[in-house]
Design a protein around this motif. Structure first.
Motif, mmCIF file in Angstrom:
data_model
loop_
_atom_site.group_PDB
_atom_site.id
_atom_site.type_symbol
_atom_site.label_atom_id
_atom_site.label_comp_id
_atom_site.label_asym_id
_atom_site.label_seq_id
_atom_site.Cartn_x
_atom_site.Cartn_y
_atom_site.Cartn_z
ATOM 1 N N ALA A 161 0.832 -1.119 0.078
ATOM 2 C CA ALA A 161 -0.094 -0.026 -0.202
ATOM 3 C C ALA A 161 0.929 1.361 0.000
ATOM 4 O O ALA A 161 0.560 2.219 -0.596
ATOM 5 N N TRP A 162 1.739 1.181 0.516
ATOM 6 C CA TRP A 162 2.611 2.307 0.855
ATOM 7 C C TRP A 162 3.521 2.719 -0.468
ATOM 8 O O TRP A 162 3.763 3.711 -0.909
ATOM 9 N N VAL A 163 3.931 1.488 -1.161
ATOM 10 C CA VAL A 163 4.358 1.602 -2.635
ATOM 11 C C VAL A 163 3.388 2.430 -3.632
ATOM 12 O O VAL A 163 3.715 3.438 -4.182
ATOM 13 N N ARG A 164 2.027 1.973 -3.654
ATOM 14 C CA ARG A 164 1.040 2.490 -4.481
ATOM 15 C C ARG A 164 0.639 3.765 -4.016
ATOM 16 O O ARG A 164 0.611 4.850 -4.874
ATOM 17 N N SER A 165 0.485 4.089 -2.829
ATOM 18 C CA SER A 165 -0.202 5.278 -2.187
ATOM 19 C C SER A 165 0.621 6.316 -2.064
ATOM 20 O O SER A 165 0.792 7.703 -2.543
ATOM 21 N N PHE A 166 2.220 5.933 -1.646
ATOM 22 C CA PHE A 166 2.955 7.071 -1.420
ATOM 23 C C PHE A 166 4.369 7.053 -1.999
ATOM 24 O O PHE A 166 5.405 7.754 -1.800
ATOM 25 N N GLY A 167 4.774 6.203 -3.063
ATOM 26 C CA GLY A 167 5.945 6.193 -3.786
ATOM 27 C C GLY A 167 6.919 5.444 -2.925
ATOM 28 O O GLY A 167 8.059 5.626 -3.366
ATOM 29 N N LEU A 168 6.654 4.611 -1.850
ATOM 30 C CA LEU A 168 7.727 3.877 -1.145
ATOM 31 C C LEU A 168 8.550 3.225 -2.013
ATOM 32 O O LEU A 168 8.087 2.323 -2.972
ATOM 33 N N LYS A 169 9.953 3.454 -2.102
ATOM 34 C CA LYS A 169 10.770 2.566 -2.887
ATOM 35 C C LYS A 169 11.185 1.228 -2.569
ATOM 36 O O LYS A 169 12.208 0.843 -1.787
ATOM 37 N N ALA A 170 10.255 0.469 -2.575
ATOM 38 C CA ALA A 170 10.274 -1.018 -1.632
ATOM 39 C C ALA A 170 10.391 -2.209 -2.772
ATOM 40 O O ALA A 170 9.466 -2.149 -3.664
ATOM 41 N N THR A 171 10.723 -3.425 -2.185
ATOM 42 C CA THR A 171 10.547 -4.453 -2.764
ATOM 43 C C THR A 171 10.261 -5.549 -1.533
ATOM 44 O O THR A 171 10.534 -5.147 -0.341
ATOM 45 N N ILE A 172 9.634 -6.650 -1.793
ATOM 46 C CA ILE A 172 9.412 -7.688 -0.881
ATOM 47 C C ILE A 172 9.933 -9.078 -1.336
ATOM 48 O O ILE A 172 10.011 -9.243 -2.521
ATOM 49 N N SER A 173 10.342 -9.803 -0.489
ATOM 50 C CA SER A 173 10.561 -11.160 -0.725
ATOM 51 C C SER A 173 9.900 -12.194 0.380
ATOM 52 O O SER A 173 9.968 -12.100 1.444
ATOM 53 N N ASN A 174 9.453 -13.255 -0.204
ATOM 54 C CA ASN A 174 8.846 -14.343 0.702
ATOM 55 C C ASN A 174 9.636 -15.294 0.435
ATOM 56 O O ASN A 174 9.797 -16.232 -0.349
ATOM 57 N N CYS A 175 10.142 -15.876 1.600
ATOM 58 C CA CYS A 175 11.209 -16.801 1.632
ATOM 59 C C CYS A 175 10.643 -18.305 2.209
ATOM 60 O O CYS A 175 9.846 -18.155 3.167
ATOM 61 N N SER A 176 11.167 -19.640 1.840
ATOM 62 C CA SER A 176 10.947 -20.761 2.620
ATOM 63 C C SER A 176 11.655 -20.895 3.834
ATOM 64 O O SER A 176 12.380 -20.094 4.173
ATOM 65 N N ASN A 177 11.628 -21.940 4.365
ATOM 66 C CA ASN A 177 12.068 -22.427 5.793
ATOM 67 C C ASN A 177 13.711 -22.336 5.730
ATOM 68 O O ASN A 177 14.442 -23.054 4.903
ATOM 69 N N ASN A 178 14.136 -21.382 6.529
ATOM 70 C CA ASN A 178 15.677 -21.295 6.601
ATOM 71 C C ASN A 178 16.604 -22.366 7.696
ATOM 72 O O ASN A 178 15.693 -22.641 8.544
ATOM 73 N N TYR A 179 17.674 -22.569 7.308
ATOM 74 C CA TYR A 179 18.505 -23.246 7.959
ATOM 75 C C TYR A 179 19.912 -22.914 8.190
ATOM 76 O O TYR A 179 20.216 -22.300 6.960
ATOM 77 N N GLY A 180 20.632 -23.320 9.151
ATOM 78 C CA GLY A 180 22.186 -22.705 9.095
ATOM 79 C C GLY A 180 22.611 -22.264 10.503
ATOM 80 O O GLY A 180 21.944 -22.461 11.463
ATOM 81 N N PRO A 181 23.627 -21.600 10.465
ATOM 82 C CA PRO A 181 24.362 -21.146 11.716
ATOM 83 C C PRO A 181 23.502 -19.995 12.321
ATOM 84 O O PRO A 181 22.372 -19.607 11.812
ATOM 85 N N PHE A 182 23.419 -19.977 13.731
ATOM 86 C CA PHE A 182 23.155 -18.934 14.518
ATOM 87 C C PHE A 182 21.507 -19.079 14.638
ATOM 88 O O PHE A 182 20.787 -18.154 15.075
ATOM 89 N N GLN A 183 20.809 -20.368 14.317
ATOM 90 C CA GLN A 183 19.281 -20.475 14.625
ATOM 91 C C GLN A 183 19.121 -20.899 16.289
ATOM 92 O O GLN A 183 19.701 -21.792 16.524
ATOM 93 N N HIS A 184 18.364 -20.444 16.613
ATOM 94 C CA HIS A 184 17.773 -20.660 18.027
ATOM 95 C C HIS A 184 17.301 -22.025 18.083
ATOM 96 O O HIS A 184 16.693 -22.740 17.239
ATOM 97 N N VAL A 185 17.765 -22.729 19.432
ATOM 98 C CA VAL A 185 17.617 -24.144 19.547
ATOM 99 C C VAL A 185 16.081 -24.497 19.818
ATOM 100 O O VAL A 185 15.816 -25.792 19.558
ATOM 101 N N GLU A 186 15.244 -23.468 19.720
ATOM 102 C CA GLU A 186 13.782 -23.988 19.631
ATOM 103 C C GLU A 186 13.436 -24.502 18.282
ATOM 104 O O GLU A 186 12.138 -24.965 17.997
#
Length: 332
Positions: A161-186
């Motif tokens: 909405a902010w891109v369309r209404s106010f010209g925010l210079k934005a992009t979005i990414s939707n990612c799948s499940n991550n794994y790797g270092p520094f991930q909480h043990v929960e």
């Protein structure tokens, strides 16, 4: 761009991005993180001190955000409450951080005319049937199923909405499940790895048939940097590495890689509203921006992750006992 503000940069995915950007670019990086239980200042150890500024603060603090956004050339917004179980137990923090926090940031970015990249999740799309051949695309309708995924969906829509209404210079990414270092043990993969290290049998929700599309955090980081540098304003890009595995297979791979019997795990009660399957189609990102993952082989990425947890017990040990006590209280 020479100065990037990274929100949530002491969390799992954010800290991996900071390390990656410090290796691959000359940017100065300011990290804004409130250091909740999921954030760890030690996750930034090793980033050159002259390249990093750390600010302990909250993304809902409008005055602080205004200052930091004004000083940066671009904002990469990782900060989020992100644990599904926690969102079912106590939804309000997810509204505060994921909705109000994102609003605070995009308002500052709009006022200062700064480049903004919003990190989101494939969970906004709901889930797929286990026998479905389809995958999520940028055109898949939103169908969130938890307070976590619904507040992330809401934050995505705010950015659009902010891109369309106010010209925010934005992009979005939707990612799948991550794994790797520094991930909480929960989280699923590090919990099972650290259980085996501690001599505890891994735990598997239900029958373990739920499928996740796994991607190494370094590949997520490289994709985000590619979108930040090359992405078209107003566009959404899905990030995935074709890493579909069900939870049962992942547990058994961890046990095998760590020299244990593949069946040496326990089944526990499935969690409420557990989505069946996620799967990402990242064709747009690959064809338009020329991105490809380094860890296309999930097994090699998992082996590297296991080695990291074996070699960095001092990082995860302080939170392990409390995490296991919490899960034990829930029969999980």
């Amino acid at each position: 761009m020479s100065h990037i503000l990274v929100t949530g940069g002491a969390g799992f995915i954010g800290s991996n991005f900071v390390h990656y950007a410090a290796r691959e670019t000359d940017h100065h990086i300011t990290v804004l993180d409130s250091l909740t239980y999921a954030g760890n200042r030690a996750s930034l150890d090793g980033v050159p001190e002259d390249r990093l500024t750390f600010v302990h603060g909250d993304i809902t603090d409008a005055e602080l955000v205004e200052t930091l956004v004004g000083e940066a050339d671009a904002v990469v917004h990782y900060a989020a409450e992100s644990h599904n179980d926690n969102s079912l137990h106590s939804p309000r923090p997810f509204l505060d951080t994921n909705i109000i926090g994102t609003y605070t940031l995009i308002e500052a970015a709009r006022r200062h005319g700064k480049r903004f990249h919003h990190i989101s999740t494939d969970e906004v799309y709901g889930d797929l049937e286990l026998d479905d051949l389809e995958r999520f695309t940028e055109e898949t309708p939103y169908n969130p199923s938890s307070p976590y995924s619904s507040t992330k969906a809401g934050s995505d829509l705010l950015v659009r909405a902010w891109v369309r209404s106010f010209g925010l210079k934005a992009t979005i990414s939707n990612c799948s499940n991550n794994y790797g270092p520094f991930q909480h043990v929960e989280k699923f993969i590090p919990r099972q790895i650290t259980n085996v290290i501690r001599g505890i049998r891994p735990k598997l929700y239900g029958a373990g048939e739920n499928v996740r599309d796994w991607i190494h955090a370094d590949d997520h980081s490289s994709a985000v940097l590619t979108i930040l540098e090359k992405g078209r304003i107003g566009e959404t890009y899905l990030i995935g590495a074709d890493g579909e595995r069900n939870n049962k297979d992942v547990v058994e791979l961890i046990l095998q890689e760590m020299g244990q019997d593949r069946n040496a795990y326990d089944h526990v009660t499935d969690r409420a509203g557990h989505d069946l399957r996620y799967a990402i189609d990242s064709t747009k990102l690959r064809t338009e921006l020329g991105w490809s993952p380094q860890f296309a082989d999930f097994e090699s990425g998992l082996a590297a992750t296991i080695r990291w947890y074996q070699e960095n017990e001092a990082w995860w040990a302080p939170s392990k006992d409390e995490t296991e006590a919490f899960y034990a209280s829930k029969g999980q």
